[in-house]
Motif scaffolding. Structure first.
Motif, PDB file in Angstrom:
ATOM      1  N   ASP A 187       4.120  52.883 -87.107  1.00  0.00           N
ATOM      2  CA  ASP A 187       4.318  53.070 -85.667  1.00  0.00           C
ATOM      3  C   ASP A 187       5.325  54.196 -85.479  1.00  0.00           C
ATOM      4  OD1 ASP A 187       4.198  52.695 -82.921  1.00  0.00           O
ATOM      5  OD2 ASP A 187       4.284  50.504 -83.061  1.00  0.00           O
ATOM      6  N   ASP A 188       5.657  54.503 -84.231  1.00  0.00           N
ATOM      7  CA  ASP A 188       6.552  55.610 -83.919  1.00  0.00           C
ATOM      8  C   ASP A 188       7.890  55.470 -84.640  1.00  0.00           C
ATOM      9  OD1 ASP A 188       4.501  56.217 -82.208  1.00  0.00           O
ATOM     10  OD2 ASP A 188       5.610  55.776 -80.371  1.00  0.00           O
ATOM     11  N   ILE A 189       8.436  56.609 -85.101  1.00  0.00           N
ATOM     12  CA  ILE A 189       9.732  56.628 -85.771  1.00  0.00           C
ATOM     13  C   ILE A 189      10.779  57.190 -84.815  1.00  0.00           C
ATOM     14  CG2 ILE A 189      11.036  57.442 -87.765  1.00  0.00           C
ATOM     15  CD1 ILE A 189       8.362  57.885 -89.191  1.00  0.00           C
ATOM     16  N   ASP A 190      11.867  56.453 -84.631  1.00  0.00           N
ATOM     17  CA  ASP A 190      12.944  56.884 -83.745  1.00  0.00           C
ATOM     18  C   ASP A 190      14.151  57.423 -84.496  1.00  0.00           C
ATOM     19  OD1 ASP A 190      11.666  56.317 -81.348  1.00  0.00           O
ATOM     20  OD2 ASP A 190      12.363  54.238 -81.311  1.00  0.00           O
ATOM     21  N   ALA A 191      14.333  57.020 -85.751  1.00  0.00           N
ATOM     22  CA  ALA A 191      15.577  57.338 -86.436  1.00  0.00           C
ATOM     23  C   ALA A 191      15.341  57.695 -87.900  1.00  0.00           C
ATOM     24  CB  ALA A 191      16.534  56.146 -86.352  1.00  0.00           C
ATOM     25  N   ALA A 192      16.146  58.622 -88.399  1.00  0.00           N
ATOM     26  CA  ALA A 192      16.161  58.949 -89.821  1.00  0.00           C
ATOM     27  C   ALA A 192      17.534  59.493 -90.165  1.00  0.00           C
ATOM     28  CB  ALA A 192      15.080  59.962 -90.173  1.00  0.00           C
ATOM     29  N   SER A 193      18.042  59.131 -91.318  1.00  0.00           N
ATOM     30  CA  SER A 193      19.381  59.535 -91.717  1.00  0.00           C
ATOM     31  C   SER A 193      19.414  59.791 -93.223  1.00  0.00           C
ATOM     32  CB  SER A 193      20.393  58.439 -91.349  1.00  0.00           C
ATOM     33  OG  SER A 193      21.706  58.803 -91.723  1.00  0.00           O
ATOM     34  N   VAL A 194      20.020  60.901 -93.618  1.00  0.00           N
ATOM     35  CA  VAL A 194      20.155  61.253 -95.036  1.00  0.00           C
ATOM     36  C   VAL A 194      21.410  60.584 -95.591  1.00  0.00           C
ATOM     37  CG1 VAL A 194      20.447  63.143 -96.676  1.00  0.00           C
ATOM     38  CG2 VAL A 194      18.998  63.460 -94.649  1.00  0.00           C
ATOM     39  N   SER A 195      21.300  60.012 -96.772  1.00  0.00           N
ATOM     40  CA  SER A 195      22.445  59.353 -97.399  1.00  0.00           C
ATOM     41  C   SER A 195      23.529  60.381 -97.736  1.00  0.00           C
ATOM     42  CB  SER A 195      22.009  58.609 -98.664  1.00  0.00           C
ATOM     43  OG  SER A 195      21.469  59.521 -99.616  1.00  0.00           O
ATOM     44  N   PRO A 196      24.788  59.953 -97.830  1.00  0.00           N
ATOM     45  CA  PRO A 196      25.882  60.891 -98.092  1.00  0.00           C
ATOM     46  C   PRO A 196      25.733  61.694 -99.382  1.00  0.00           C
ATOM     47  CG  PRO A 196      26.752  58.816 -97.290  1.00  0.00           C
ATOM     48  CD  PRO A 196      25.285  58.592 -97.525  1.00  0.00           C
ATOM     49  N   ASP A 197      25.026  61.145-100.373  1.00  0.00           N
ATOM     50  CA  ASP A 197      24.827  61.893-101.615  1.00  0.00           C
ATOM     51  C   ASP A 197      23.587  62.790-101.564  1.00  0.00           C
ATOM     52  OD1 ASP A 197      22.736  60.087-101.830  1.00  0.00           O
ATOM     53  OD2 ASP A 197      23.574  58.998-103.538  1.00  0.00           O
ATOM     54  N   GLY A 198      22.848  62.733-100.470  1.00  0.00           N
ATOM     55  CA  GLY A 198      21.690  63.589-100.297  1.00  0.00           C
ATOM     56  C   GLY A 198      20.455  63.172-101.067  1.00  0.00           C
ATOM     57  N   LEU A 199      20.455  61.989-101.641  1.00  0.00           N
ATOM     58  CA  LEU A 199      19.349  61.559-102.489  1.00  0.00           C
ATOM     59  C   LEU A 199      18.325  60.694-101.766  1.00  0.00           C
ATOM     60  CD1 LEU A 199      21.316  60.665-105.757  1.00  0.00           C
ATOM     61  CD2 LEU A 199      20.182  62.827-105.152  1.00  0.00           C
ATOM     62  N   ARG A 200      18.695  60.117-100.619  1.00  0.00           N
ATOM     63  CA  ARG A 200      17.819  59.154 -99.957  1.00  0.00           C
ATOM     64  C   ARG A 200      17.715  59.430 -98.459  1.00  0.00           C
ATOM     65  NH1 ARG A 200      21.385  56.620-103.307  1.00  0.00           N
ATOM     66  NH2 ARG A 200      20.510  55.651-105.183  1.00  0.00           N
ATOM     67  N   ILE A 201      16.641  58.937 -97.881  1.00  0.00           N
ATOM     68  CA  ILE A 201      16.434  58.995 -96.437  1.00  0.00           C
ATOM     69  C   ILE A 201      16.206  57.579 -95.941  1.00  0.00           C
ATOM     70  CG2 ILE A 201      15.036  59.908 -94.552  1.00  0.00           C
ATOM     71  CD1 ILE A 201      13.977  62.003 -96.606  1.00  0.00           C
ATOM     72  N   ALA A 202      16.931  57.168 -94.933  1.00  0.00           N
ATOM     73  CA  ALA A 202      16.661  55.894 -94.261  1.00  0.00           C
ATOM     74  C   ALA A 202      15.921  56.204 -92.967  1.00  0.00           C
ATOM     75  CB  ALA A 202      17.954  55.151 -93.967  1.00  0.00           C
ATOM     76  N   SER A 203      14.866  55.445 -92.681  1.00  0.00           N
ATOM     77  CA  SER A 203      14.088  55.665 -91.459  1.00  0.00           C
ATOM     78  C   SER A 203      13.769  54.332 -90.799  1.00  0.00           C
ATOM     79  CB  SER A 203      12.786  56.412 -91.772  1.00  0.00           C
ATOM     80  OG  SER A 203      11.931  55.630 -92.591  1.00  0.00           O
ATOM     81  N   ALA A 204      13.534  54.378 -89.487  1.00  0.00           N
ATOM     82  CA  ALA A 204      13.253  53.151 -88.733  1.00  0.00           C
ATOM     83  C   ALA A 204      12.627  53.513 -87.401  1.00  0.00           C
ATOM     84  CB  ALA A 204      14.533  52.352 -88.521  1.00  0.00           C
ATOM     85  N   GLY A 205      11.991  52.502 -86.778  1.00  0.00           N
ATOM     86  CA  GLY A 205      11.362  52.768 -85.492  1.00  0.00           C
ATOM     87  C   GLY A 205      10.719  51.548 -84.886  1.00  0.00           C
ATOM     88  N   HIS A 206       9.544  51.761 -84.295  1.00  0.00           N
ATOM     89  CA  HIS A 206       8.911  50.733 -83.487  1.00  0.00           C
ATOM     90  C   HIS A 206       8.325  49.582 -84.303  1.00  0.00           C
ATOM     91  CE1 HIS A 206       8.328  53.400 -79.662  1.00  0.00           C
ATOM     92  NE2 HIS A 206       9.472  53.648 -80.284  1.00  0.00           N
ATOM     93  N   ASP A 207       8.125  49.781 -85.604  1.00  0.00           N
ATOM     94  CA  ASP A 207       7.566  48.688 -86.406  1.00  0.00           C
ATOM     95  C   ASP A 207       8.640  47.699 -86.869  1.00  0.00           C
ATOM     96  OD1 ASP A 207       8.850  50.037 -88.455  1.00  0.00           O
ATOM     97  OD2 ASP A 207       7.023  50.650 -89.485  1.00  0.00           O
ATOM     98  N   ARG A 208       9.920  47.927 -86.439  1.00  0.00           N
ATOM     99  CA  ARG A 208      11.039  47.004 -86.664  1.00  0.00           C
ATOM    100  C   ARG A 208      11.505  46.949 -88.110  1.00  0.00           C
ATOM    101  NH1 ARG A 208       8.562  41.850 -83.193  1.00  0.00           N
ATOM    102  NH2 ARG A 208       7.783  43.103 -81.444  1.00  0.00           N
ATOM    103  N   ASP A 209      11.044  47.867 -88.932  1.00  0.00           N
ATOM    104  CA  ASP A 209      11.353  47.855 -90.354  1.00  0.00           C
ATOM    105  C   ASP A 209      12.283  49.016 -90.694  1.00  0.00           C
ATOM    106  OD1 ASP A 209      11.070  46.567 -92.789  1.00  0.00           O
ATOM    107  OD2 ASP A 209       9.374  47.787 -93.431  1.00  0.00           O
ATOM    108  N   LEU A 210      13.335  48.737 -91.462  1.00  0.00           N
ATOM    109  CA  LEU A 210      14.216  49.771 -91.990  1.00  0.00           C
ATOM    110  C   LEU A 210      13.742  50.097 -93.398  1.00  0.00           C
ATOM    111  CD1 LEU A 210      16.790  51.542 -92.093  1.00  0.00           C
ATOM    112  CD2 LEU A 210      18.042  49.471 -92.783  1.00  0.00           C
ATOM    113  N   ARG A 211      13.414  51.355 -93.634  1.00  0.00           N
ATOM    114  CA  ARG A 211      12.905  51.754 -94.943  1.00  0.00           C
ATOM    115  C   ARG A 211      13.751  52.870 -95.522  1.00  0.00           C
ATOM    116  NH1 ARG A 211       6.364  51.560 -93.436  1.00  0.00           N
ATOM    117  NH2 ARG A 211       6.374  49.307 -92.979  1.00  0.00           N
TER     118      ARG A 211
END
Length: 301
Positions: A187-211
């Motif tokens: 579903d639609d994605i509202d948020a994404a954030s890069v980890s402080p070490d630059g190795l990972r991306i966290a994303s989340a949105g309308h499907d209620r799941d943090l990945r």
């Protein structure tokens, strides 16, 4: 309101906006907060005593984005009036305007080296500006729906964007090319954030799941649930060990990423919480809400 996360007691009220607060951002030294509101103003606050130091007027519609330059000297705001404005981070004086977007400028982020300013817009584009003169450097094309957020890797080489087209994209800014497309959500994605070490991306949105994704490969590393409605924002702690999320379900959730589990769930008030930011020192969390509130929680994160 300033809250003690251990007792839930309200310690201090941070008030001033007359409508929903859509954005909150810590200055890199942690000594100031900036907010953007649907009342068409931004504000600069002293989180230590709750004072509003400057009320920034000039936008003619809701302010959705706030971001500090790495040295804290410049604050950038983006709004529904399609303008991006620049302000002196200490005095609050207006220092520039970027008129390069046809519609809402949803997010605005300085690169960690201070060289670039990235913005995203409802026109599906990501734009890069030269932070020395605010001139447009390039447009990154590829998303097929509204782009909601952008974030840089610590080396300022790569930019991550997330969209309602349900993808997270990784761009090589110097090469001005798309590196990777991650079909991140159903579903639609509202948020994404890069980890402080630059190795990972966290994303989340309308499907209620943090990945959480491996930035280099695009592979999924973790999936964390718990929210009962759309997730609106995600923020890493400075050490990369925890993730904080806000949701329309009026809860703020803090996850222990290392353990892949929920650490604590904090109540909003009676309406959705729109943004959460972990302070540079990791000891405080700022939360902005649709109920016009700005709260700072004293919580080790």
């Amino acid at each position: 309101i300033l809250w003690d996360a251990r007792t839930g007691a309200a310690l201090r009220r941070l008030s001033g906006h007359s409508r929903a607060v859509w954005s909150v951002t810590w200055r890199p030294d942690g000594r100031r907060l900036a907010t953007g509101s649907d009342d068409a103003t931004a504000a600069i606050w002293d989180p230590a005593d709750g004072r509003q130091l400057h009320r920034l007027t000039g936008h003619t519609a809701g302010v959705w984005a706030t971001g500090w330059s790495p040295d804290g000297r410049i604050l950038v705001t983006g709004a529904s009036d399609a303008l991006v404005r620049l302000w002196d981070g200490e005095s609050g004086a207006a220092v520039g305007v970027i008129d390069a977007h046809p519609s809402l400028a949803k997010d605005a982020r300085f690169s960690p080296d201070g060289r670039w300013l990235a913005t995203c817009c409802d026109d599906h584009l990501v734009r890069i500006f030269d932070a020395s003169d605010w001139k447009l450097v390039c447009e990154l094309r590829g998303h097929t729906h509204h782009v909601n957020t952008v974030d840089w890797t610590p080396d300022s080489r790569f930019l991550v964007s997330a969209s309602h087209d349900r993808t997270v994209r990784v761009w090589d800014v110097l090469g001005r090319r798309l590196v990777r497309v991650i079909a991140a959500h159903e579903d639609d994605i509202d948020a994404a954030s890069v980890s402080p070490d630059g190795l990972r991306i966290a994303s989340a949105g309308h499907d209620r799941d943090l990945r959480v994704w491996d930035l280099a490969t695009g592979e999924r590393i973790a999936s964390l649930g718990g929210h009962t409605d759309e997730i609106e924002w995600v923020s890493w702690s400075p050490d990369g060990r925890r993730l904080a999320t806000t949701s329309i379900d009026a809860r703020v959730r803090i996850y222990d990423f290392a353990k892949r589990e929920l650490e604590r769930s904090l109540p909003g008030r009676n309406r959705s919480v729109s943004r959460v930011r972990v302070a540079p020192g990791g000891q405080r969390i700022a939360i902005a809400g649709a109920d016009r509130s700005l709260r700072v929680l004293d919580a080790s994160c």
